[in-house]
Design an enzyme around this catalytic site. Structure first.
Site, PDB file in Angstrom:
ATOM      1  N   SER A 242       0.843  -1.199   0.000  1.00  0.00           N
ATOM      2  CA  SER A 242       0.000   0.000   0.000  1.00  0.00           C
ATOM      3  C   SER A 242       0.881   1.252   0.000  1.00  0.00           C
ATOM      4  O   SER A 242       1.727   1.404  -0.883  1.00  0.00           O
ATOM      5  CB  SER A 242      -0.958  -0.032   1.189  1.00  0.00           C
ATOM      6  OG  SER A 242      -1.954   0.955   1.062  1.00  0.00           O
ATOM      7  N   ASP A 349      -7.983  -2.775  -7.479  1.00  0.00           N
ATOM      8  CA  ASP A 349      -7.501  -2.497  -6.131  1.00  0.00           C
ATOM      9  C   ASP A 349      -8.545  -1.712  -5.340  1.00  0.00           C
ATOM     10  O   ASP A 349      -9.046  -0.675  -5.794  1.00  0.00           O
ATOM     11  CB  ASP A 349      -6.197  -1.703  -6.209  1.00  0.00           C
ATOM     12  CG  ASP A 349      -5.559  -1.531  -4.850  1.00  0.00           C
ATOM     13  OD1 ASP A 349      -4.699  -2.355  -4.510  1.00  0.00           O
ATOM     14  OD2 ASP A 349      -5.922  -0.579  -4.128  1.00  0.00           O
ATOM     15  N   HIS A 398      -6.797  -5.737  -1.737  1.00  0.00           N
ATOM     16  CA  HIS A 398      -5.755  -4.740  -1.462  1.00  0.00           C
ATOM     17  C   HIS A 398      -4.701  -5.385  -0.565  1.00  0.00           C
ATOM     18  O   HIS A 398      -5.044  -5.966   0.461  1.00  0.00           O
ATOM     19  CB  HIS A 398      -6.347  -3.505  -0.779  1.00  0.00           C
ATOM     20  CG  HIS A 398      -5.359  -2.392  -0.575  1.00  0.00           C
ATOM     21  ND1 HIS A 398      -4.708  -1.770  -1.626  1.00  0.00           N
ATOM     22  CD2 HIS A 398      -4.892  -1.789   0.561  1.00  0.00           C
ATOM     23  CE1 HIS A 398      -3.905  -0.833  -1.153  1.00  0.00           C
ATOM     24  NE2 HIS A 398      -3.989  -0.829   0.168  1.00  0.00           N
TER      25      HIS A 398
END
Length: 504
Positions: A242, A349, A398
């Protein structure tokens, strides 16, 4: 008993036991092989504890293939380890594979609130490979939303309540069953407490309510690791998920340059960016810039880079002088990097959809939203097509590399750990005959067009009931019109449902 003598005895005993075990397994191979030939079970890997291997040994992780006795492997190796641990009093204590907390010796490099920054580390004395992981967790870009973040997510801005140890999972796991290629590397986990996508270089002062020192934290951790074994490393893999994945793109060349300037030219530096390849595309529904989640990505980063005193890779900065915010978007910064980087990115995502104001709240998705989601997958494919080493499943998710299920997801029949191993081989064999890498792909991207059309995607759960959904249930839940799509494709709806279920 002297601890060092005890340790040496235990080490020799374990080596002897493992040698006996391997000999027994190899001798049983011919007889047992006939029993399991044709079995669909997957071979397991035995784990020689890395703590018992001497620094002088250059052996790296080695997946062992004991197909012939795979049914008994777990039990057999457990007995071997238990026997070794019970031989001496000092061995009775359970081995601890957790990473231990270290605060930075340089107290001027801090978290947002001025508390000391730090890192978690698990040493593996037999390995010359180091994995340094950058944690993710969004960001904040002004006094107001940073204040709100401090009240609700203090762990991401302060080290006050960090635990003394951390258990690694996924690529940080010390277990070869969960992490077949990197399990015995030296592991370092750097907690995210700078809220600046690992780019900031400004201390806390009377004028600044918060410090933003993400880039400096990485630099300081690398400096300390050089006194703890990194100086003898062969390879450093800078990984992150991330915001940490974006942090890898922003810092991998800087880490390589730091080591080179300090005279450690023999350490290869590479990057692994997971779920950090964001697009600066137009939102589905435009909103104001009140917080990081609703703010358009380009505006949020514009404000943030000024607030953080953010730094970006030099070659990217030169290409986008005055608009350095461009360097936070993967497809713009990647071409400027010198270090090899492997990109892992879900085609759909969840964080990208969130900043694009597509919120999957359980209500059927409108046709315009559905087209936007499909187009997002196409745009990501286009930005990734020239990235030589990448893994991009058509899933709605994610982050993945620290998930316990990271071995289960496949693209074109290849798992992510296998792709990373192939990448490692391709870089090692770059000067050799490329034919040796046949059947070992490193550029893997799904071609199917819908979220979760890949049957190995992580499990989806209904946000309200918590029940698992298969791909067809999920698509209908999203408002996918099977009848209409089948008509457009000129096929029977039942056939289309069958293709979706199988991931065709």
């Amino acid at each position: 008993m002297n601890p060092s003598v005890c340790f040496e005895r235990r080490k020799r005993t374990l080596k002897l036991l493992c040698s006996v075990a391997l000999l027994a397994l190899s001798l049983s191979g011919d007889a047992d092989g006939r029993k399991v030939r044709g079995s669909r079970a997957q071979p397991r890997r035995a784990q020689p504890p890395a703590q018992f291997r001497e620094r002088s040994e250059a052996t790296e992780s080695f997946p062992l293939d004991f197909t012939a006795v795979e049914g008994n492997m777990d039990n057999f190796m457990t007995q071997v380890k238990n026997l070794a641990q019970s031989l001496y009093p000092c061995s009775a204590q359970k081995l601890n594979y957790d990473m231990k907390l270290h605060f930075l010796e340089n107290a001027t490099v801090t978290c947002n609130d001025g508390t000391p920054a730090g890192y978690y580390m698990r040493e593996s004395k037999g390995s010359r490979r180091w994995l340094v992981f950058l944690e993710g967790g969004w960001y904040c870009f002004d006094k107001e939303n940073c204040g709100s973040r401090y009240e609700t997510m203090r762990r991401l801005m302060s080290s006050t309540k960090w635990p003394q140890s951390k258990t690694g999972t996924g690529i940080l796991s010390p277990q070869p069953e969960e992490n077949p290629h990197w399990w015995n590397a030296n592991m370092v986990f750097i907690p995210y407490c700078s809220s600046d996508v690992w780019s900031g270089a400004s201390p806390k002062t009377d004028q600044n309510d918060y410090a933003f020192m993400g880039a400096l934290i990485i630099k300081e951790v690398v400096k300390e690791l050089l006194t703890k074994g990194l100086e003898g490393a062969k390879l450093l893999l800078l990984a992150g998920s991330s915001a940490g994945g974006t942090g890898v793109l922003l810092n991998v060349d800087r880490v390589a340059e730091q080591l080179e300037e300090l005279g450690h030219t023999g350490i290869q530096v590479r990057g692994l960016s997971d779920s950090g390849w964001f697009l600066d595309n137009k939102q589905y529904r435009c909103t104001d810039c009140s917080d990081p989640i609703s703010c358009p990505p380009t505006e949020a980063i514009r404000r943030g880079i000024r607030y953080w005193n953010g730094v970006v890779p030099e070659r990217c900065r030169q290409q986008h002088e005055g608009e350095e915010w461009n360097c936070f978007f993967g497809y713009k910064v990647y071409p400027t990097l010198k270090s090899p980087v492997f990109v892992v990115q879900w085609l759909f995502d969840e964080a990208q959809l969130t900043v694009d104001n597509i919120h999957l709240t359980g209500q059927p998705v409108q046709e315009g939203q559905w087209r936007y989601i499909e187009n997002l997958g196409n745009e990501l494919r286009n930005t990734l097509k020239d990235v030589p080493a990448m893994f991009a499943p058509a899933c709605l998710s994610h982050e993945v590399i620290t998930r316990t299920y990271w071995m289960d997801v496949q693209v074109k029949g290849v798992s992510l750990p296998r792709a990373l191993q192939c990448w490692d081989r391709s870089l090692q064999d770059s000067s050799k005959n490329k034919s040796t890498l046949k059947g070992c792909p490193v550029h893997l991207i799904d071609s199917c067009p819908w979220p979760h059309c890949n049957p190995t995607c992580p499990t989806i759960r209904d946000q309200f009931t918590g029940q698992e959904m298969n791909v067809v249930q999920f698509l209908m839940h999203m408002g996918f019109d099977v009848q209409k799509m089948a008509q457009q494709q000129g096929m029977d709806p039942g056939k289309l449902l069958g293709m979706l279920s199988s991931g065709s």
